[in-house]
Design an enzyme around this catalytic site. Structure first.
Site, mmCIF file in Angstrom:
data_model
loop_
_atom_site.group_PDB
_atom_site.id
_atom_site.type_symbol
_atom_site.label_atom_id
_atom_site.label_comp_id
_atom_site.label_asym_id
_atom_site.label_seq_id
_atom_site.Cartn_x
_atom_site.Cartn_y
_atom_site.Cartn_z
ATOM 1 N N GLY A 218 0.976 -1.155 0.129
ATOM 2 C CA GLY A 218 -0.038 0.139 0.106
ATOM 3 C C GLY A 218 0.955 1.168 -0.022
ATOM 4 O O GLY A 218 1.125 2.028 -1.125
ATOM 5 N N CYS B 231 -10.095 21.986 17.265
ATOM 6 C CA CYS B 231 -10.035 22.109 18.756
ATOM 7 C C CYS B 231 -9.506 21.369 19.567
ATOM 8 O O CYS B 231 -10.121 20.649 20.386
ATOM 9 C CB CYS B 231 -11.589 22.691 19.192
HETATM 10 N N1 LLP Z 1 -2.265 -6.264 3.791
HETATM 11 C C1 LLP Z 1 -2.722 -6.110 4.912
HETATM 12 C C2 LLP Z 1 -3.580 -7.157 5.518
HETATM 13 C C3 LLP Z 1 -2.798 -4.745 5.831
HETATM 14 O O1 LLP Z 1 -3.255 -4.840 6.890
HETATM 15 C C4 LLP Z 1 -2.235 -3.641 5.304
HETATM 16 C C5 LLP Z 1 -1.981 -2.496 6.024
HETATM 17 C C6 LLP Z 1 -1.496 -3.734 3.998
HETATM 18 C C7 LLP Z 1 -1.645 -5.041 3.339
HETATM 19 C C8 LLP Z 1 -0.870 -2.545 3.455
HETATM 20 O O2 LLP Z 1 0.325 -2.558 4.307
HETATM 21 P P1 LLP Z 1 1.458 -1.294 3.568
HETATM 22 O O3 LLP Z 1 2.204 -1.733 2.618
HETATM 23 O O4 LLP Z 1 0.826 -0.134 3.356
HETATM 24 O O5 LLP Z 1 2.443 -1.142 4.818
HETATM 25 N N2 LLP Z 1 -2.651 3.946 9.074
HETATM 26 C C9 LLP Z 1 -1.190 3.467 9.205
HETATM 27 C C10 LLP Z 1 -0.866 2.192 8.509
HETATM 28 C C11 LLP Z 1 -1.806 0.951 8.830
HETATM 29 C C12 LLP Z 1 -1.563 -0.257 7.837
HETATM 30 C C13 LLP Z 1 -2.865 -1.256 8.083
HETATM 31 N N3 LLP Z 1 -2.503 -2.408 7.263
HETATM 32 C C14 LLP Z 1 -0.394 4.730 8.680
HETATM 33 O O6 LLP Z 1 -0.879 5.541 8.556
HETATM 34 O O7 LLP Z 1 0.833 4.309 9.013
#
Ligand code: LLP
Length: 427
Positions: free
Chosen positions: A276, A344
């Site tokens: 992601g 706020c």
């Molecule tokens: N696959 C699964 C099952 C996941 O739970 C996630 C992310 C991904 C793939 C993608 O991961 P990435 O390649 O993006 O690291 N809101 C947080 C990140 C939460 C990630 C949740 N799961 C932030 O802003 O850092």
């Protein structure tokens, strides 16, 4: 590597001046670079060119249909975690045979929607979920491909909120129990096919070691299952590869690729990845306008028109996002300040104690690396309309999501008239 940078004194997204977009589309505005999105996709894909693989971009990081469409156009599949994300992916032209459905709490209607859409597989996170999928598939007279998400008990060495592969986390099933589930499903569940093993250990991982450790455990599980006569075709390694926000030096996808290819040698599987952040993080910025500057005895504040409702990461995880001036017109004059929004709460900040150019009211700033978990985590807190989103392609840009209007904010609300309103009507 991304395509944002200064040309002379002006900050550009590819071939378009960011200041021009901010003036025309208003602020706050998210700006994405199409060329950067595609470059990231191909860098990841090239790392696995030698082996059968499928990249399933993780929709949660940035779910705008134009972003999904850019990836679908390059052949990407998708990792979804809700019926809403499935809807978006299909709207963007995704091939359902390249969709995997993850998440601990899939609802019956979501499972049904995914089965009717004929997705590739469900990444199952509990024994009860597996039985639910079998039951629903039976009712619909469909077959469901599945992988069990194993919890390898590996520390990804990242922020605790985004670590997922430890025993104390809510995700996945421990390996020994997973084996029992695969065998049980083969014997007793008539509508599901075990086609994969899934493992995702966390996000913003900046070292190779946790991935390699998780892979070792996944490999062992694969060999155990093969010994039991199970024909596992897919190894889903999840997402998690980190990006550079500040000084981090995460492995390049090619190094990650070498390690994974080495670790899966001889298994004869198709590898699936769910990146992601590494796809979209550095392909997007958030642009805001300075409203006021305030110099205090202890602190200086730069108050801008973007806030924690637009970009929650700094408030939620204490994350660092670089802040740049959109027009470099300060002749080196700097200030140490907190860059804050109008919400706020004292927790509403985009940057803390940061040395930035001495901006003035009316100037624009760019909050960097905001393409992942930026807009997708935004909200209407303080009844703030959500920002517009823009896609830049070369010398052109398009608004890919209109800024919300005041009417949008109460669109689904019903006004049940109180006593005062009723009295007024009678009078
Ligand atoms: N696959 C699964 C099952 C996941 O739970 C996630 C992310 C991904 C793939 C993608 O991961 P990435 O390649 O993006 O690291 N809101 C947080 C990140 C939460 C990630 C949740 N799961 C932030 O802003 O850092």
């Amino acid at each position: 590597m991304h395509f944002f940078g200064y040309r002379g004194k002006n900050f550009y997204a590819e071939g378009v001046s960011v200041g021009k977009i901010a003036r025309e589309a208003g602020t706050p505005v998210y700006i994405y670079s199409d060329r950067t999105l595609k470059r990231h996709y191909h860098a990841f894909s090239a790392a696995f060119a030698k082996v059968p693989h499928l990249i399933c971009y993780s929709v949660k990081a940035n779910s705008n249909v134009s972003v999904l469409g850019a990836f679908a156009g390059e052949g990407s599949g998708f990792d979804i975690v809700s019926g809403g994300e499935l809807f978006r992916a299909l709207k963007a032209g995704a091939d359902p045979k390249k969709i995997v459905f993850s998440g601990v709490g899939k609802r019956e209607d979501e499972i049904e929607y995914a089965l009717r859409s004929r997705i590739l597989m469900f990444n199952v996170e509990s024994p009860q979920e597996l039985r639910a999928i079998d039951r629903i598939a039976g009712r619909l007279k469909k077959r469901a491909g599945f992988a069990i998400r194993v919890n390898p008990d590996v520390d990804p060495k990242t922020h605790p909120y985004i670590s997922t592969g430890l025993k104390k986390n809510k995700f996945g099933i421990e390996a020994a129990e997973a084996v029992k589930e695969y065998i049980y499903a083969k014997k007793s569940l008539k509508n599901v096919d075990a086609i994969g093993i899934d493992c995702h250990i966390g996000s913003q991982i900046t070292q190779l070691e946790p991935f390699v450790d998780a892979l070792k455990k996944t490999r062992e599980l694969f060999l155990t299952l093969r010994g039991q006569g199970l024909d596992i075709k897919y190894l889903d390694m999840g997402g998690g590869l980190g990006i550079t926000y500040d000084q981090e030096a995460p492995p390049h996808p090619s190094r990650y690729g070498e390690a994974v290819i080495e670790g899966t040698k001889g298994l004869g599987v198709t590898l699936i990845f769910e990146p992601g952040r590494s796809m979209v993080g550095n392909a997007g910025i958030l642009v805001a306008r300075v409203l006021y500057t305030k110099e205090g005895t202890q602190k200086n504040f730069v108050i801008v028109d973007a806030a924690m409702n637009d970009l929650a990461r700094p408030s939620l995880y204490g994350s660092y996002h670089a802040v740049k001036a959109v027009k470099d017109a300060y002749k080196g004059a700097e200030v140490t300040a907190d860059v804050v929004g109008p919400i706020c709460e004292s927790g509403d900040f985009l940057a803390k104690d940061r040395i930035i150019p001495r901006v003035k009211p009316g100037d624009y700033i760019a909050v960097m690396s905001a393409g992942a978990y930026g807009f997708s985590m935004s909200s209407n807190y303080n009844t703030r309309p959500r920002a517009a989103e823009v896609m830049v392609k070369g010398r052109e840009y398009s608004v890919i999501r209109e800024r919300e209007t005041l009417k949008d904010l109460i669109r689904n609300e019903r006004f049940v008239k109180g006593k005062a309103a009723r009295k007024k009507k009678r009078a």
